[in-house]
Design a protein around this motif. Sequence first.
Motif, PDB file in Angstrom:
ATOM      1  N   SER A   9       1.129  -1.047  -0.272  1.00 47.80           N
ATOM      2  CA  SER A   9       0.014  -0.023  -0.135  1.00 47.80           C
ATOM      3  C   SER A   9       0.633   1.329   0.323  1.00 47.80           C
ATOM      4  N   ARG A  10       1.967   1.297   0.699  1.00 42.66           N
ATOM      5  CA  ARG A  10       2.609   2.634   0.766  1.00 42.66           C
ATOM      6  C   ARG A  10       3.197   2.971  -0.478  1.00 42.66           C
ATOM      7  N   ARG A  11       2.633   3.948  -1.014  1.00 46.20           N
ATOM      8  CA  ARG A  11       3.168   4.580  -2.334  1.00 46.20           C
ATOM      9  C   ARG A  11       3.594   6.011  -1.824  1.00 46.20           C
ATOM     10  N   ASP A  12       4.258   6.886  -2.732  1.00 53.56           N
ATOM     11  CA  ASP A  12       5.360   8.431  -2.573  1.00 53.56           C
ATOM     12  C   ASP A  12       3.514   9.142  -2.525  1.00 53.56           C
ATOM     13  N   VAL A  13       3.508   9.727  -1.674  1.00 54.67           N
ATOM     14  CA  VAL A  13       2.272  10.100  -1.296  1.00 54.67           C
ATOM     15  C   VAL A  13       2.142  12.269  -1.736  1.00 54.67           C
ATOM     16  N   ARG A  14       1.255  12.942  -2.424  1.00 58.16           N
ATOM     17  CA  ARG A  14       1.671  14.219  -2.505  1.00 58.16           C
ATOM     18  C   ARG A  14       0.708  15.228  -2.243  1.00 58.16           C
ATOM     19  N   GLU A  15      -0.844  14.471  -2.184  1.00 60.99           N
ATOM     20  CA  GLU A  15      -1.644  15.596  -2.465  1.00 60.99           C
ATOM     21  C   GLU A  15      -2.136  15.262  -0.449  1.00 60.99           C
ATOM     22  N   VAL A  62      12.556  24.109  -0.887  1.00 55.89           N
ATOM     23  CA  VAL A  62      14.378  23.747  -0.690  1.00 55.89           C
ATOM     24  C   VAL A  62      14.838  23.255  -2.479  1.00 55.89           C
ATOM     25  N   TRP A  63      13.852  22.791  -2.975  1.00 52.39           N
ATOM     26  CA  TRP A  63      13.955  22.262  -4.085  1.00 52.39           C
ATOM     27  C   TRP A  63      12.365  22.008  -4.738  1.00 52.39           C
ATOM     28  N   LYS A  64      13.159  22.175  -6.497  1.00 46.38           N
ATOM     29  CA  LYS A  64      11.895  22.244  -7.647  1.00 46.38           C
ATOM     30  C   LYS A  64      10.890  21.123  -7.566  1.00 46.38           C
ATOM     31  N   GLY A  65      11.697  19.822  -6.030  1.00 41.81           N
ATOM     32  CA  GLY A  65      10.097  19.300  -6.614  1.00 41.81           C
ATOM     33  C   GLY A  65       9.727  18.806  -4.883  1.00 41.81           C
ATOM     34  N   ALA A  66      10.228  19.704  -4.389  1.00 41.25           N
ATOM     35  CA  ALA A  66       9.629  19.656  -2.868  1.00 41.25           C
ATOM     36  C   ALA A  66       7.946  20.683  -2.691  1.00 41.25           C
ATOM     37  N   SER A  67       7.286  20.589  -3.657  1.00 42.00           N
ATOM     38  CA  SER A  67       6.219  21.968  -3.744  1.00 42.00           C
ATOM     39  C   SER A  67       5.019  20.368  -2.359  1.00 42.00           C
ATOM     40  N   HIS A  68       5.064  19.862  -2.443  1.00 38.05           N
ATOM     41  CA  HIS A  68       4.619  18.854  -1.724  1.00 38.05           C
ATOM     42  C   HIS A  68       5.074  19.202  -0.456  1.00 38.05           C
ATOM     43  N   VAL A  69       5.499  19.573  -0.139  1.00 34.53           N
ATOM     44  CA  VAL A  69       6.047  19.371   1.878  1.00 34.53           C
ATOM     45  C   VAL A  69       5.111  20.732   2.626  1.00 34.53           C
ATOM     46  N   GLY A 115       6.271  11.428   1.387  1.00 42.30           N
ATOM     47  CA  GLY A 115       6.762  11.234   0.393  1.00 42.30           C
ATOM     48  C   GLY A 115       7.957  11.535   0.925  1.00 42.30           C
ATOM     49  N   HIS A 116       8.705  11.141  -0.335  1.00 41.82           N
ATOM     50  CA  HIS A 116      10.185  11.735  -0.425  1.00 41.82           C
ATOM     51  C   HIS A 116      10.305  13.171  -0.575  1.00 41.82           C
ATOM     52  N   SER A 117      11.516  13.760  -0.796  1.00 46.85           N
ATOM     53  CA  SER A 117      11.587  15.347  -0.919  1.00 46.85           C
ATOM     54  C   SER A 117      13.029  15.352  -1.069  1.00 46.85           C
ATOM     55  N   ALA A 118      14.174  15.212  -2.083  1.00 46.74           N
ATOM     56  CA  ALA A 118      15.372  15.965  -2.346  1.00 46.74           C
ATOM     57  C   ALA A 118      15.136  17.200  -1.906  1.00 46.74           C
ATOM     58  N   VAL A 119      16.449  17.221  -1.038  1.00 44.61           N
ATOM     59  CA  VAL A 119      16.987  18.968  -0.642  1.00 44.61           C
ATOM     60  C   VAL A 119      17.686  19.468  -2.130  1.00 44.61           C
ATOM     61  N   TYR A 138      19.557  16.597   4.119  1.00 47.91           N
ATOM     62  CA  TYR A 138      19.952  15.322   3.314  1.00 47.91           C
ATOM     63  C   TYR A 138      18.738  15.057   2.408  1.00 47.91           C
ATOM     64  N   TYR A 139      17.287  14.807   3.216  1.00 48.61           N
ATOM     65  CA  TYR A 139      16.527  14.264   2.641  1.00 48.61           C
ATOM     66  C   TYR A 139      15.277  14.697   3.321  1.00 48.61           C
ATOM     67  N   LEU A 140      13.371  14.942   2.969  1.00 48.53           N
ATOM     68  CA  LEU A 140      12.539  14.946   3.927  1.00 48.53           C
ATOM     69  C   LEU A 140      11.767  14.023   3.407  1.00 48.53           C
ATOM     70  N   ASP A 157       4.019   0.746 -10.842  1.00 51.42           N
ATOM     71  CA  ASP A 157       4.639   1.083 -12.049  1.00 51.42           C
ATOM     72  C   ASP A 157       6.361   0.978 -11.446  1.00 51.42           C
ATOM     73  N   ARG A 158       6.838  -0.910 -11.771  1.00 49.33           N
ATOM     74  CA  ARG A 158       7.933  -1.443 -11.334  1.00 49.33           C
ATOM     75  C   ARG A 158       8.654  -2.362 -13.023  1.00 49.33           C
ATOM     76  N   ARG A 159       9.630  -2.723 -13.080  1.00 45.54           N
ATOM     77  CA  ARG A 159      10.782  -3.695 -13.939  1.00 45.54           C
ATOM     78  C   ARG A 159      10.327  -4.740 -13.512  1.00 45.54           C
TER      79      ARG A 159
HETATM   80  C1  LIG Z   1      16.440   9.406  -2.867  1.00 44.08           C
HETATM   81  C2  LIG Z   1      14.845  10.022  -3.162  1.00 44.08           C
HETATM   82  C3  LIG Z   1      14.741  10.764  -3.622  1.00 44.08           C
HETATM   83  C4  LIG Z   1      13.696  11.078  -4.020  1.00 44.08           C
HETATM   84  N1  LIG Z   1      13.031  12.436  -4.499  1.00 44.08           N
HETATM   85  C5  LIG Z   1      12.137  13.106  -4.425  1.00 44.08           C
HETATM   86  C6  LIG Z   1      11.247  14.640  -4.391  1.00 44.08           C
HETATM   87  O1  LIG Z   1      12.425  15.382  -5.047  1.00 44.08           O
HETATM   88  N2  LIG Z   1      10.032  14.108  -4.585  1.00 44.08           N
HETATM   89  C7  LIG Z   1       9.371  13.995  -5.195  1.00 44.08           C
HETATM   90  O2  LIG Z   1       8.305  14.000  -5.276  1.00 44.08           O
HETATM   91  N3  LIG Z   1       9.486  12.073  -5.265  1.00 44.08           N
HETATM   92  C8  LIG Z   1      10.378  12.374  -5.041  1.00 44.08           C
HETATM   93  N4  LIG Z   1      11.379  10.465  -4.587  1.00 44.08           N
HETATM   94  C9  LIG Z   1       9.879   9.668  -4.506  1.00 44.08           C
HETATM   95  C10 LIG Z   1      10.011   9.218  -6.751  1.00 44.08           C
HETATM   96  O3  LIG Z   1       9.803   9.517  -7.467  1.00 44.08           O
HETATM   97  C11 LIG Z   1       9.374   7.448  -6.131  1.00 44.08           C
HETATM   98  O4  LIG Z   1      10.058   6.490  -4.817  1.00 44.08           O
HETATM   99  C12 LIG Z   1       9.279   6.639  -7.851  1.00 44.08           C
HETATM  100  O5  LIG Z   1       8.796   7.606  -8.186  1.00 44.08           O
HETATM  101  C13 LIG Z   1       8.675   6.062  -6.962  1.00 44.08           C
HETATM  102  O6  LIG Z   1       6.951   6.318  -6.220  1.00 44.08           O
HETATM  103  P1  LIG Z   1       5.705   5.075  -5.796  1.00 44.08           P
HETATM  104  O7  LIG Z   1       6.763   4.440  -4.631  1.00 44.08           O
HETATM  105  O8  LIG Z   1       4.895   5.796  -5.623  1.00 44.08           O
HETATM  106  O9  LIG Z   1       5.560   3.942  -7.020  1.00 44.08           O
HETATM  107  C14 LIG Z   1      12.197  10.515  -4.461  1.00 44.08           C
HETATM  108  C15 LIG Z   1      11.914   9.126  -4.062  1.00 44.08           C
HETATM  109  C16 LIG Z   1      14.215   8.334  -3.630  1.00 44.08           C
HETATM  110  C17 LIG Z   1      14.363   6.821  -2.449  1.00 44.08           C
END
Ligand SMILES: Cc1cc2nc3c(=O)[nH]c(=O)nc-3n(C[C@H](O)[C@H](O)[C@H](O)COP(=O)(O)O)c2cc1C
Length: 169
Positions: A9-15, A62-69, A115-119, A138-140, A157-159
Amino acid sequence: MDAWDVILSRRDVREFEPRPIADDDLDRILEAGRRSPSSQNWQPWTFVVVTGKAALGRLSGVWKGASHVRSSAATIALVAEPPGSAAGDERLHYDLGQATMSMMFAAAALGIGSGHSAVEDQDLARSVLRLGPEQRCYYLVVLGHPAQPLRPVRHPDRRPFDEVVRRVS
Ligand SMILES: Cc1cc2nc3c(=O)[nH]c(=O)nc-3n(C[C@H](O)[C@H](O)[C@H](O)COP(=O)(O)O)c2cc1C
């Protein structure tokens, strides 16, 4: 949820829904991070928890991919002192990854999205998190009640399994 359901069930949540995470739940997620294994048990991390709206808004820069923070209920910053060697960096990144997944699984078990975010902008991170000059963010790990509830992901969405797994006997 049992452990396998959590993994499915874990997935990256942004909303996220605009409601806070209960203190006990947040503490459990942090405790999962604290209990994570690390190389030689060096526990290189400090977890800085951000819950204030204004601070979350600033931290989202802190990063263009951090908007979900910005819309998260809480964001945990993974902070450490740079080890100063390539080998130390490798160990640190491996260990921070483990702490990240421990916290994400603990969150998912509670129905909380993560969800993850880089910094990138370390100066901004240092200012929002009030870090010392020797510390780096290092990360959020971004947390909140997911806009869409966590359910087992049927087609991740995996190999393909047979491409990823190789057996030697
Ligand atoms: C090291 C690392 C850095 C990541 N950085 C970001 C990020 O900056 N912003 C973001 O929205 N997602 C980030 N992600 C999330 C990945 O994009 C996400 O794990 C991948 O697309 C798979 O998503 P899913 O598990 O929901 O399928 C990061 C993931 C990892 C492991």
